[in-house]
Design a protein around this motif. Sequence first.
Motif, short mmCIF file in Angstrom:
data_model
loop_
_atom_site.label_atom_id
_atom_site.label_comp_id
_atom_site.label_asym_id
_atom_site.label_seq_id
_atom_site.Cartn_x
_atom_site.Cartn_y
_atom_site.Cartn_z
N GLN A 350 1.02 -5.29 -6.39
CA GLN A 350 2.53 -5.45 -6.05
C GLN A 350 2.63 -5.26 -4.46
O GLN A 350 3.34 -6.30 -3.85
N GLU A 354 3.84 -8.70 -1.83
CA GLU A 354 5.24 -8.39 -1.05
C GLU A 354 4.81 -8.73 0.33
O GLU A 354 5.40 -9.55 1.06
N SER A 362 7.54 -2.38 -1.18
CA SER A 362 8.13 -1.28 -1.74
C SER A 362 7.90 0.08 -1.32
O SER A 362 8.50 1.07 -1.63
#
Length: 385
Positions: A350, A354, A362
């Motif tokens: 993730q 990103e 995040s």
Amino acid sequence: MPAVPGAATDIVIVGGGVIGASIAYHLTARGARDVLVLERDTLGSGSTSKNAGGIRQQFSTEINVRLSQLSVPRYERFAEEFGIDIQFQQVGYLFLITEEKDVAPFQRSLALWERLGVPARRVERDEIRAIFPELVVDDVIFGTFCRRDGHADPTSIINGFATRARAAGARFREHAEVTGVDVEGGRVTAVRARDERIPCGTVIDAAGAWAPKLAAMAGVDVPIRPLRRQIFVTDGAPGLDHPIPLTIEFASTLYMHRESGGILMGMADPSDAPAYRETLNWDFLAAVVERAIARLPLLERTSVRSGWAGLYEDTPDKHPILGPADAVEGFIVAAGFSGHGLMHAPAAGQLVAELVCGATPSLDISPLRLARFREGGAITEHNVI
Ligand SMILES: Cc1cc2nc3c(=O)[nH]c(=O)nc-3n(C[C@H](O)[C@H](O)[C@H](O)COP(=O)(O)OP(=O)(O)OC[C@H]3O[C@@H](n4cnc5c(N)ncnc54)[C@H](O)[C@@H]3O)c2cc1C
């Protein structure tokens, strides 16, 4: 022989382990369409297929805990997201502290877990006996236990990521060893796989224990050392008819959990120097069995039926390296998980996706930047085996 020009690709991921597959999945989930994974052998054939499947949150640094906190819920919902049962058994992780020198670090960890909302707690001998009555605990000072930790099947996990990534357009090429990375004017321009030159704008080094070799092709120094780790699995476990937590005798590094009716055991061999050595040392079995029987005497009634060895990808501070190599534009490192790559794969995929797609990650991944090793001040993870 001159290289054959291959079709240009936006993003090349080198390494088809759980990290490469997770990044490919998360990139395609964010809309990236031109993603190519190059694996020199077969998908998952590196450390991913050798690991013990452990998934936990009980780390000593905030960044490692946060990587776990991003990952564990994803594993809890894996079947929903990927349509695959990864057999995540949340039987808990039980650390046994037997040496005074580990008391203060684990007390600090307990305070950190409370602050960050990790549902782990200190357990005294009586409670350990209630959780796992067959264990010898006379020498245990205290334990730590987190019921939400456990273990899962690594092969199902990588298959989940890869299947969904493929369905969304990522391409996976096996038996495609990358032998060169072209850098022009300080930026990546292509990779070479066998006799092919594949122009690309971004190269993600997800080559696990071999990540330093790939990075060196781009002129980047990545401090990851290959450390052999070995696993032995017993036949049945007579007399053990209840679920047991993944149990770690921290001082010796012995750990065990249930595996196909028997017990999976692992322990680090302190005499193993860093090397690309993946052969099992059967001579080490006696030392593992001696410790395991001392801790769980009923193991005397069974025998070891199989074993294997694989490589940890160890960084000096036992944290992964996630982020760009500043010296070479377009070269991203996602490696060095120091024995925790399976449990941190959802978060790693993730966060790298990103970053590559230009979004704000995040989680603040600056503590994991490559430059930390030359800048100094890196914080070392204590709770590693
Ligand atoms: C015995 C053992 C027990 C472990 N237990 C656990 C555990 O309980 N929990 C946990 O979270 N982690 C555990 N780990 C660690 C975990 O397995 C790794 O952190 C994780 O697999 C790393 O994934 P990866 O994708 O980075 O590396 P890998 O799975 O090694 O994948 C890297 C891939 O890159 C490929 N490659 C390398 N060079 C090239 C090249 N030049 N071109 C193309 N391909 C290349 C390799 O063939 C390999 O398939 C354990 C490891 C071992 C050895």
